[in-house]
Write a protein that holds these residues in place. Sequence first.
Motif, mmCIF file in Angstrom:
data_model
loop_
_atom_site.group_PDB
_atom_site.id
_atom_site.type_symbol
_atom_site.label_atom_id
_atom_site.label_comp_id
_atom_site.label_asym_id
_atom_site.label_seq_id
_atom_site.Cartn_x
_atom_site.Cartn_y
_atom_site.Cartn_z
ATOM 1 N N MET A 184 -36.901 62.450 -36.428
ATOM 2 C CA MET A 184 -35.585 62.502 -35.825
ATOM 3 C C MET A 184 -35.322 61.197 -35.105
ATOM 4 O O MET A 184 -36.162 60.699 -34.393
ATOM 5 C CB MET A 184 -35.534 63.658 -34.805
ATOM 6 C CG MET A 184 -34.152 63.926 -34.251
ATOM 7 S SD MET A 184 -34.247 65.076 -32.838
ATOM 8 C CE MET A 184 -35.336 66.306 -33.475
ATOM 9 N N SER A 185 -34.161 60.652 -35.264
ATOM 10 C CA SER A 185 -33.832 59.415 -34.572
ATOM 11 C C SER A 185 -32.469 59.536 -33.950
ATOM 12 O O SER A 185 -31.674 60.408 -34.281
ATOM 13 C CB SER A 185 -33.853 58.234 -35.552
ATOM 14 O OG SER A 185 -32.918 58.443 -36.578
ATOM 15 N N ALA A 186 -32.160 58.637 -33.005
ATOM 16 C CA ALA A 186 -30.858 58.636 -32.372
ATOM 17 C C ALA A 186 -29.810 58.344 -33.424
ATOM 18 O O ALA A 186 -29.896 57.404 -34.181
ATOM 19 C CB ALA A 186 -30.818 57.586 -31.255
ATOM 20 N N THR A 187 -28.777 59.179 -33.499
ATOM 21 C CA THR A 187 -27.734 58.992 -34.484
ATOM 22 C C THR A 187 -26.393 58.885 -33.799
ATOM 23 O O THR A 187 -26.218 59.279 -32.655
ATOM 24 C CB THR A 187 -27.702 60.168 -35.477
ATOM 25 O OG1 THR A 187 -27.533 61.381 -34.738
ATOM 26 C CG2 THR A 187 -28.985 60.242 -36.282
ATOM 27 N N GLU A 188 -25.415 58.363 -34.528
ATOM 28 C CA GLU A 188 -24.072 58.225 -33.997
ATOM 29 C C GLU A 188 -23.064 58.710 -35.018
ATOM 30 O O GLU A 188 -23.298 58.666 -36.214
ATOM 31 C CB GLU A 188 -23.768 56.765 -33.646
ATOM 32 C CG GLU A 188 -24.648 56.204 -32.543
ATOM 33 C CD GLU A 188 -24.305 54.759 -32.250
ATOM 34 O OE1 GLU A 188 -23.431 54.223 -32.938
ATOM 35 O OE2 GLU A 188 -24.907 54.203 -31.336
ATOM 36 N N THR A 189 -21.923 59.153 -34.538
ATOM 37 C CA THR A 189 -20.827 59.472 -35.413
ATOM 38 C C THR A 189 -20.134 58.187 -35.809
ATOM 39 O O THR A 189 -20.426 57.106 -35.309
ATOM 40 C CB THR A 189 -19.819 60.385 -34.698
ATOM 41 O OG1 THR A 189 -19.234 59.652 -33.614
ATOM 42 C CG2 THR A 189 -20.496 61.625 -34.157
ATOM 43 N N ALA A 190 -19.165 58.303 -36.697
ATOM 44 C CA ALA A 190 -18.435 57.111 -37.116
ATOM 45 C C ALA A 190 -17.706 56.471 -35.962
ATOM 46 O O ALA A 190 -17.432 55.272 -35.948
ATOM 47 C CB ALA A 190 -17.440 57.487 -38.220
ATOM 48 N N ALA A 191 -17.360 57.264 -34.948
ATOM 49 C CA ALA A 191 -16.659 56.723 -33.780
ATOM 50 C C ALA A 191 -17.615 56.105 -32.782
ATOM 51 O O ALA A 191 -17.206 55.517 -31.799
ATOM 52 C CB ALA A 191 -15.856 57.828 -33.097
ATOM 53 N N GLY A 192 -18.907 56.249 -33.020
ATOM 54 C CA GLY A 192 -19.875 55.630 -32.120
ATOM 55 C C GLY A 192 -20.416 56.550 -31.067
ATOM 56 O O GLY A 192 -21.223 56.163 -30.241
ATOM 57 N N GLY A 227 -17.790 55.036 -24.408
ATOM 58 C CA GLY A 227 -16.871 54.111 -25.064
ATOM 59 C C GLY A 227 -17.460 52.738 -25.276
ATOM 60 O O GLY A 227 -17.005 51.979 -26.139
ATOM 61 N N ALA A 228 -18.473 52.373 -24.477
ATOM 62 C CA ALA A 228 -19.099 51.054 -24.593
ATOM 63 C C ALA A 228 -20.116 50.977 -25.720
ATOM 64 O O ALA A 228 -20.647 49.903 -26.010
ATOM 65 C CB ALA A 228 -19.755 50.671 -23.266
ATOM 66 N N ILE A 229 -20.415 52.126 -26.370
ATOM 67 C CA ILE A 229 -21.343 52.108 -27.500
ATOM 68 C C ILE A 229 -20.667 51.456 -28.692
ATOM 69 O O ILE A 229 -19.519 51.800 -29.027
ATOM 70 C CB ILE A 229 -21.782 53.546 -27.863
ATOM 71 C CG1 ILE A 229 -22.559 54.172 -26.707
ATOM 72 C CG2 ILE A 229 -22.618 53.556 -29.136
ATOM 73 C CD1 ILE A 229 -22.920 55.620 -26.941
ATOM 74 N N PRO A 230 -21.315 50.500 -29.370
ATOM 75 C CA PRO A 230 -20.708 49.885 -30.565
ATOM 76 C C PRO A 230 -20.341 50.946 -31.594
ATOM 77 O O PRO A 230 -21.116 51.873 -31.858
ATOM 78 C CB PRO A 230 -21.824 48.961 -31.089
ATOM 79 C CG PRO A 230 -22.663 48.669 -29.890
ATOM 80 C CD PRO A 230 -22.620 49.902 -29.048
ATOM 81 N N GLN A 231 -19.157 50.833 -32.162
ATOM 82 C CA GLN A 231 -18.666 51.826 -33.108
ATOM 83 C C GLN A 231 -18.951 51.405 -34.539
ATOM 84 O O GLN A 231 -18.659 50.281 -34.929
ATOM 85 C CB GLN A 231 -17.157 52.037 -32.907
ATOM 86 C CG GLN A 231 -16.808 52.549 -31.506
ATOM 87 C CD GLN A 231 -15.325 52.818 -31.341
ATOM 88 O OE1 GLN A 231 -14.563 52.757 -32.298
ATOM 89 N NE2 GLN A 231 -14.927 53.124 -30.123
ATOM 90 N N ARG A 281 -13.939 43.108 -30.596
ATOM 91 C CA ARG A 281 -14.505 43.079 -29.250
ATOM 92 C C ARG A 281 -15.132 44.425 -28.889
ATOM 93 O O ARG A 281 -14.601 45.475 -29.232
ATOM 94 C CB ARG A 281 -13.425 42.741 -28.215
ATOM 95 C CG ARG A 281 -12.988 41.286 -28.252
ATOM 96 C CD ARG A 281 -11.944 41.033 -27.173
ATOM 97 N NE ARG A 281 -11.596 39.628 -27.091
ATOM 98 C CZ ARG A 281 -12.226 38.739 -26.351
ATOM 99 N NH1 ARG A 281 -13.264 39.126 -25.626
ATOM 100 N NH2 ARG A 281 -11.837 37.490 -26.322
ATOM 101 N N LEU A 282 -16.250 44.349 -28.185
ATOM 102 C CA LEU A 282 -16.877 45.569 -27.692
ATOM 103 C C LEU A 282 -16.149 46.059 -26.448
ATOM 104 O O LEU A 282 -15.656 45.258 -25.641
ATOM 105 C CB LEU A 282 -18.350 45.314 -27.353
ATOM 106 C CG LEU A 282 -19.270 44.938 -28.516
ATOM 107 C CD1 LEU A 282 -20.651 44.596 -27.979
ATOM 108 C CD2 LEU A 282 -19.362 46.059 -29.526
ATOM 109 N N ASN A 283 -16.055 47.366 -26.319
ATOM 110 C CA ASN A 283 -15.491 47.929 -25.091
ATOM 111 C C ASN A 283 -16.459 47.709 -23.940
ATOM 112 O O ASN A 283 -17.674 47.816 -24.110
ATOM 113 C CB ASN A 283 -15.233 49.424 -25.259
ATOM 114 C CG ASN A 283 -14.124 49.722 -26.246
ATOM 115 O OD1 ASN A 283 -13.142 48.999 -26.297
ATOM 116 N ND2 ASN A 283 -14.286 50.775 -27.037
ATOM 117 N N VAL A 284 -15.930 47.387 -22.791
ATOM 118 C CA VAL A 284 -16.758 47.186 -21.598
ATOM 119 C C VAL A 284 -16.161 47.994 -20.455
ATOM 120 O O VAL A 284 -14.990 48.384 -20.487
ATOM 121 C CB VAL A 284 -16.829 45.693 -21.200
ATOM 122 C CG1 VAL A 284 -17.479 44.867 -22.284
ATOM 123 C CG2 VAL A 284 -15.443 45.145 -20.879
#
Length: 350
Positions: free
Chosen positions: A1-9, A279-283, A291-294
Amino acid sequence: MSATETAAGTPTVARAAAPSGGGEPETVLKVDELHVTFSRAGRKIHAVNGLSYRLQAGRMLAIIGESGSGKSVSVRALMGLLPPSASVSGSAVLGDNELIGLDERSMRALRGSEIAMVFQDPARSLNPTMTVGAQVSEAIRMHSEVSKKEAQKLAIEKLRLVRLPAAERRYHEYPHQLSGGMRQRVVIAIALAADPRVLIADEATTALDVTTQAQIMELVLDLQHRLGTAVIMISHDLGLAACYADDVLVMYAGRAVEHARTAQLFSNVRMPYTKALLGAIPQVGAAPHSRLNVIGGHPPDLGALPEGCSFRDRCPRATEQCVERPPLDEHEPGHRFACWHPVDSKEELQ
């Protein structure tokens, strides 16, 4: 199992279930109104400000937040590992033992046997002049009256428990002969030498590559479920928290600002700070070179915390009401957050 993300990040919750059984698990650690203050150059640095939570056997609590939010300081206070400049108050009851205010001799008896800690950098946690086996054996003999031969046998069993390849051979090797992941397994074996009730993992996978990180977290999860160990995971990685923790506590400026079961928190974020962290996670679906959210503004000065909500100067939802500090209350079943203007659960994280 690994950390996963949705398409939105946004991290998805993809972790194993907590141990099942009749009724609620035993509460092994009760932390109430924990305060930690440092004296530095005539100033008072309020690193932890009234932190409270409960930790149950066989469950993992992830404490997350930005650097400087008080995560690591709060657990080092439980271990009695803060410098003399620190002033600690409040209560932390582990079993029948009050940890706050405990003298060093009594605290030393509990370290390892009742509560243990795995640190971020395994290379700095191990003695480079001793074989890894000798270090595990030493930890075992500190908490039990066994012979050197028996300690060696038990140490090899611990190294096997943490899935160290060729444990008998590795027992005689030095830390520099092992990879980073192997060294971290040895550190975990040392922490588990006396079968503690609580294991603290303080950024224990940060120095490792992603594949090894997942292996170590799977190991911790397996040990947690097999031994019934309660785990506190300190991390800034929301993906790890989503995948492995049973409960998540979000800290900001030394305070808990949101606390809920993992699935509930990530599917229904209410605190604007937690939303900003997500929101700061890269999407994954973002356009190339976008630009990345900060999180705007600067973290608060812990030596001069403002009145009211500490996040208000960085919060787009702040009003005059935020001059008064919101309490951390259970506004929804099982979901506590401290905010006068919580995020609508239907709002898109960005």
